[in-house]
Design an enzyme around this catalytic site. Structure first.
Site, PDB file in Angstrom:
ATOM      1  N   LYS A 191       0.819  -1.215   0.000  1.00 34.26           N
ATOM      2  CA  LYS A 191       0.000   0.000   0.000  1.00 34.26           C
ATOM      3  C   LYS A 191       0.861   1.278   0.000  1.00 34.26           C
ATOM      4  O   LYS A 191       2.063   1.222   0.266  1.00 34.26           O
ATOM      5  CB  LYS A 191      -0.926  -0.020   1.224  1.00 34.26           C
ATOM      6  CG  LYS A 191      -1.944  -1.171   1.207  1.00 34.26           C
ATOM      7  CD  LYS A 191      -2.945  -1.010   2.346  1.00 34.26           C
ATOM      8  CE  LYS A 191      -3.928  -2.154   2.396  1.00 34.26           C
ATOM      9  NZ  LYS A 191      -4.954  -1.973   3.449  1.00 34.26           N
ATOM     10  N   TYR A 216     -12.521  -2.512  -3.758  1.00 32.85           N
ATOM     11  CA  TYR A 216     -12.938  -2.728  -2.362  1.00 32.85           C
ATOM     12  C   TYR A 216     -14.457  -2.769  -2.206  1.00 32.85           C
ATOM     13  O   TYR A 216     -14.957  -2.552  -1.101  1.00 32.85           O
ATOM     14  CB  TYR A 216     -12.377  -1.609  -1.487  1.00 32.85           C
ATOM     15  CG  TYR A 216     -10.977  -1.851  -0.930  1.00 32.85           C
ATOM     16  CD1 TYR A 216     -10.622  -3.049  -0.309  1.00 32.85           C
ATOM     17  CD2 TYR A 216     -10.013  -0.832  -0.966  1.00 32.85           C
ATOM     18  CE1 TYR A 216      -9.363  -3.239   0.235  1.00 32.85           C
ATOM     19  CE2 TYR A 216      -8.745  -1.019  -0.415  1.00 32.85           C
ATOM     20  CZ  TYR A 216      -8.432  -2.230   0.182  1.00 32.85           C
ATOM     21  OH  TYR A 216      -7.184  -2.420   0.733  1.00 32.85           O
ATOM     22  N   GLU A 235      -9.428 -10.875  -7.474  1.00 31.97           N
ATOM     23  CA  GLU A 235      -8.484  -9.762  -7.261  1.00 31.97           C
ATOM     24  C   GLU A 235      -7.298  -9.849  -8.227  1.00 31.97           C
ATOM     25  O   GLU A 235      -6.821  -8.828  -8.719  1.00 31.97           O
ATOM     26  CB  GLU A 235      -8.017  -9.752  -5.795  1.00 31.97           C
ATOM     27  CG  GLU A 235      -9.159  -9.413  -4.844  1.00 31.97           C
ATOM     28  CD  GLU A 235      -8.748  -9.318  -3.382  1.00 31.97           C
ATOM     29  OE1 GLU A 235      -7.585  -9.618  -3.060  1.00 31.97           O
ATOM     30  OE2 GLU A 235      -9.602  -8.924  -2.563  1.00 31.97           O
TER      31      GLU A 235
HETATM   32  P1  CMP Z   1      -7.305  -4.646   3.871  1.00 30.98           P
HETATM   33  O1  CMP Z   1      -6.831  -6.008   4.178  1.00 30.98           O
HETATM   34  O2  CMP Z   1      -6.701  -3.958   2.688  1.00 30.98           O
HETATM   35  O3  CMP Z   1      -8.888  -4.700   3.649  1.00 30.98           O
HETATM   36  C1  CMP Z   1      -9.710  -3.590   3.888  1.00 30.98           C
HETATM   37  C2  CMP Z   1      -9.016  -2.497   4.631  1.00 30.98           C
HETATM   38  O4  CMP Z   1      -9.853  -1.588   5.295  1.00 30.98           O
HETATM   39  C3  CMP Z   1      -8.158  -3.066   5.721  1.00 30.98           C
HETATM   40  O5  CMP Z   1      -7.057  -3.728   5.148  1.00 30.98           O
HETATM   41  C4  CMP Z   1      -7.836  -1.821   6.555  1.00 30.98           C
HETATM   42  O6  CMP Z   1      -6.683  -1.149   6.077  1.00 30.98           O
HETATM   43  C5  CMP Z   1      -9.052  -0.921   6.278  1.00 30.98           C
HETATM   44  N1  CMP Z   1      -9.849  -0.653   7.485  1.00 30.98           N
HETATM   45  C6  CMP Z   1     -10.064   0.543   8.037  1.00 30.98           C
HETATM   46  N2  CMP Z   1     -10.848   0.452   9.115  1.00 30.98           N
HETATM   47  C7  CMP Z   1     -11.127  -0.862   9.283  1.00 30.98           C
HETATM   48  C8  CMP Z   1     -11.885  -1.591  10.243  1.00 30.98           C
HETATM   49  N3  CMP Z   1     -12.513  -1.007  11.261  1.00 30.98           N
HETATM   50  N4  CMP Z   1     -11.948  -2.939  10.067  1.00 30.98           N
HETATM   51  C9  CMP Z   1     -11.339  -3.557   9.045  1.00 30.98           C
HETATM   52  N5  CMP Z   1     -10.601  -2.902   8.092  1.00 30.98           N
HETATM   53  C10 CMP Z   1     -10.506  -1.569   8.230  1.00 30.98           C
END
Ligand code: CMP
Length: 135
Positions: A10, A50, A127
């Site tokens: 990221k 997403y 993905e």
């Molecule tokens: P990722 O694995 O990329 O998938 C979704 C992303 O949302 C996660 O990593 C986090 O970086 C982001 N995120 C922000 N707030 C939350 C939360 N409360 N719970 C889960 N993911 C979150």
């Protein structure tokens, strides 16, 4: 079972020049990097990627963040690659991630948690296809 999974480094980690360090960790943990490219995506593309999170309160913030700077997208391959990648990444929230995991070592916050990894076989296929349809 040999699987493939999608990994994203990221913006927070690309910005801090952690790409080679993170790639080395995958290789050390026996995940082979089959494909890799550095790109920057639009907010619309991030929203599409997403969309599984579209009802979540953090969705807009998440899309703004993923499109805020360059990212590195990779296809990783190895034995149980989906689960293995998630183990190597650690918990979503760096504060809760186990010692030695990427998110524990380099994550800044739950938003800036340095890496993304597919969470299931179906999502891995989707993905990978999302980012590597053309090349
Ligand atoms: P990722 O694995 O990329 O998938 C979704 C992303 O949302 C996660 O990593 C986090 O970086 C982001 N995120 C922000 N707030 C939350 C939360 N409360 N719970 C889960 N993911 C979150």
């Amino acid at each position: 079972m040999i699987e493939q999974t999608l990994s994203i480094i990221k913006p927070d980690a690309v910005e801090r020049n952690l790409v080679e360090t993170i790639k080395k960790k995958f290789s050390q943990e026996k995940l082979k990097i089959l494909k890799s490219k550095k790109i920057q995506i639009s907010k619309d593309e991030a929203a599409e990627f997403y969309k599984i999170h579209q009802t979540k309160p953090f969705y807009d913030r998440l899309c703004n963040y993923l499109s805020s700077g360059p990212i590195v997208v990779m296809v990783l391959e190895g034995e149980n690659a989906i689960k293995e990648n998630r183990r190597i990444m650690g918990s979503t929230n760096p504060k809760e991630a186990a010692e030695g995991t990427i998110r524990k070592l380099y994550g800044i916050s739950i938003d800036k948690n340095s890496v993304h990894g597919s969470d299931s076989t179906d999502n891995a296929k989707q993905e990978i296809n999302f980012f590597f349809k053309i090349n």
